[in-house]
Design a protein around this motif. Structure first.
Motif, PDB file in Angstrom:
ATOM      1  N   ILE A  61       0.820  -1.218   0.000  1.00 50.50           N
ATOM      2  CA  ILE A  61       0.000   0.000   0.000  1.00 50.50           C
ATOM      3  C   ILE A  61       0.853   1.268   0.000  1.00 50.50           C
ATOM      4  O   ILE A  61       0.326   2.368  -0.121  1.00 50.50           O
ATOM      5  N   SER A  62       2.156   1.125   0.146  1.00 51.25           N
ATOM      6  CA  SER A  62       3.122   2.199  -0.076  1.00 51.25           C
ATOM      7  C   SER A  62       4.481   1.530  -0.175  1.00 51.25           C
ATOM      8  O   SER A  62       4.604   0.322   0.061  1.00 51.25           O
ATOM      9  N   GLY A  71       7.002  -9.089  -6.139  1.00 49.29           N
ATOM     10  CA  GLY A  71       7.406  -9.062  -7.536  1.00 49.29           C
ATOM     11  C   GLY A  71       7.476 -10.410  -8.213  1.00 49.29           C
ATOM     12  O   GLY A  71       8.110 -10.551  -9.262  1.00 49.29           O
ATOM     13  N   SER A  72       6.837 -11.430  -7.641  1.00 49.91           N
ATOM     14  CA  SER A  72       6.866 -12.762  -8.235  1.00 49.91           C
ATOM     15  C   SER A  72       5.513 -13.424  -8.046  1.00 49.91           C
ATOM     16  O   SER A  72       4.800 -13.140  -7.079  1.00 49.91           O
ATOM     17  N   GLU A  93      14.423 -14.131  -5.131  1.00 48.51           N
ATOM     18  CA  GLU A  93      14.769 -12.742  -5.408  1.00 48.51           C
ATOM     19  C   GLU A  93      13.651 -11.839  -4.890  1.00 48.51           C
ATOM     20  O   GLU A  93      12.527 -12.281  -4.678  1.00 48.51           O
ATOM     21  N   ASP A  94      13.972 -10.575  -4.664  1.00 48.06           N
ATOM     22  CA  ASP A  94      12.992  -9.609  -4.159  1.00 48.06           C
ATOM     23  C   ASP A  94      12.307 -10.105  -2.888  1.00 48.06           C
ATOM     24  O   ASP A  94      11.073 -10.138  -2.781  1.00 48.06           O
ATOM     25  N   VAL A  95      13.127 -10.507  -1.935  1.00 52.89           N
ATOM     26  CA  VAL A  95      12.635 -10.905  -0.617  1.00 52.89           C
ATOM     27  C   VAL A  95      12.939  -9.763   0.353  1.00 52.89           C
ATOM     28  O   VAL A  95      14.084  -9.325   0.461  1.00 52.89           O
ATOM     29  N   LEU A 153       8.278  -2.017   6.325  1.00 55.44           N
ATOM     30  CA  LEU A 153       9.477  -2.524   5.664  1.00 55.44           C
ATOM     31  C   LEU A 153      10.741  -1.879   6.219  1.00 55.44           C
ATOM     32  O   LEU A 153      10.750  -0.687   6.561  1.00 55.44           O
ATOM     33  N   VAL A 154      11.813  -2.662   6.293  1.00 52.27           N
ATOM     34  CA  VAL A 154      13.098  -2.130   6.734  1.00 52.27           C
ATOM     35  C   VAL A 154      13.613  -1.105   5.732  1.00 52.27           C
ATOM     36  O   VAL A 154      14.085  -0.024   6.103  1.00 52.27           O
ATOM     37  N   GLU A 155      13.521  -1.434   4.453  1.00 57.19           N
ATOM     38  CA  GLU A 155      13.958  -0.540   3.380  1.00 57.19           C
ATOM     39  C   GLU A 155      12.792  -0.284   2.438  1.00 57.19           C
ATOM     40  O   GLU A 155      11.994  -1.193   2.174  1.00 57.19           O
ATOM     41  N   PRO A 156      12.669   0.937   1.911  1.00 55.97           N
ATOM     42  CA  PRO A 156      11.573   1.203   0.970  1.00 55.97           C
ATOM     43  C   PRO A 156      11.728   0.383  -0.302  1.00 55.97           C
ATOM     44  O   PRO A 156      12.843   0.124  -0.767  1.00 55.97           O
ATOM     45  N   LEU A 157      10.605  -0.035  -0.849  1.00 58.13           N
ATOM     46  CA  LEU A 157      10.620  -0.808  -2.082  1.00 58.13           C
ATOM     47  C   LEU A 157      11.023   0.059  -3.268  1.00 58.13           C
ATOM     48  O   LEU A 157      10.735   1.263  -3.306  1.00 58.13           O
ATOM     49  N   VAL A 158      11.657  -0.566  -4.228  1.00 60.78           N
ATOM     50  CA  VAL A 158      11.925   0.078  -5.510  1.00 60.78           C
ATOM     51  C   VAL A 158      10.838  -0.401  -6.469  1.00 60.78           C
ATOM     52  O   VAL A 158      10.766  -1.589  -6.796  1.00 60.78           O
ATOM     53  N   LEU A 159       9.980   0.507  -6.891  1.00 61.26           N
ATOM     54  CA  LEU A 159       8.860   0.129  -7.741  1.00 61.26           C
ATOM     55  C   LEU A 159       9.336  -0.192  -9.152  1.00 61.26           C
ATOM     56  O   LEU A 159      10.318   0.368  -9.637  1.00 61.26           O
ATOM     57  N   SER A 160       8.631  -1.115  -9.790  1.00 58.74           N
ATOM     58  CA  SER A 160       9.006  -1.559 -11.129  1.00 58.74           C
ATOM     59  C   SER A 160       7.767  -2.093 -11.829  1.00 58.74           C
ATOM     60  O   SER A 160       6.650  -1.988 -11.311  1.00 58.74           O
ATOM     61  N   ALA A 161       7.977  -2.692 -12.994  1.00 61.46           N
ATOM     62  CA  ALA A 161       6.852  -3.285 -13.721  1.00 61.46           C
ATOM     63  C   ALA A 161       6.245  -4.448 -12.943  1.00 61.46           C
ATOM     64  O   ALA A 161       5.072  -4.786 -13.121  1.00 61.46           O
TER      65      ALA A 161
END
Length: 233
Positions: free
Chosen positions: A20-21, A50-51, A58-60, A86-94
């Motif tokens: 949600i963010s 992302g999977s 990946e992307d865990v 989240l510990v670190e902000p997500l990097v948004l992607s496709a």
């Protein structure tokens, strides 16, 4: 979509969730409770993003802490909503995106869908329960919401339901016998097809898809709780 998993050497599937963010994952409060010891998240708690496979490596992502609704009632399964930070902000992607939240009232007969990695079935008729495996790949089911009255009446005749619907706090859906929520689908997002916005969080059901409605937390009842987190935390 997020798969909530835990375990050091072998990952175990727990629940679903939604982004949600870039810093917050929305899920059910009862999904968070088993991941908490002494008020803190178990160290091996992770989110797979992302999977379409919950076993992906990946992307865990890691979580720092959580916030369940202050009125969460684990006995009555009411206010079953919580947020993981989240510990670190997500990097948004496709493949990784933020879902819009709908705080509008959702009535019956609204085309929607829900996704999840829940178990593919269960046989609870024998003395020893037989649980089918979790879905390896993300599943999607198209369905429609039920009117509060229709859902309440259907649940009232369900043998052993034991939990009453609160239509101000909860939304119901129903597809057909054999198609619906099962163990592991809790926390998954209910999406309104016309808008693509999330209107509910999978909370409880009479497992698995036995011909009775599935019940979701109604996001319109938790606008203040969610906006406070998104704006201030």
């Amino acid at each position: 979509m997020v798969a909530l998993v835990w375990g050091a050497k072998v990952k175990s599937m727990m629940c679903g969730g939604s982004i949600i963010s870039v810093r917050h994952v929305l899920t059910a409060a009862h999904c968070i409770d088993p991941l908490v010891e002494n008020g803190k998240l178990i160290e091996t708690t992770r989110g797979v993003v992302g999977s379409n496979q919950w076993k992906a490596t990946e992307d865990v992502v890691k979580f720092s802490h959580f916030k369940n609704h202050p009125s969460w009632d684990f006995v009555r399964l009411k206010n079953d909503i919580g947020v993981l930070f989240l510990v670190e902000p997500l990097v948004l992607s496709a493949r990784i995106g933020v879902v819009s939240l709908s705080f509008d009232w959702v009535d019956g007969d609204v085309p929607s869908y829900v996704t999840g990695w829940g178990r593919l079935g269960a046989d609870l008729t024998s003395i020893t329960w037989i649980l089918f495996p979790f879905a390896d790949n993300l599943q999607l089911i198209n369905l429609k919401t039920m009117s509060p009255r229709g859902c309440g009446e259907a649940l009232a005749v369900a043998s052993g339901a034991g939990i009453r619907l609160d239509s101000e706090l909860e939304i119901c859906t129903f597809h057909s016998i054999g198609h619906g929520l099962c163990y592991g689908d809790s926390g998954s997002p209910l999406i309104v097809r016309a808008t693509g916005a999330q209107a509910g969080v999978a909370s409880w059901a009479l497992p698995c898809a036995r011909g009775f409605p599935d019940v979701y937390v109604r996001l319109s009842a938790y606008r203040h709780f969610l906006l406070d987190i998104l704006q201030n935390y």
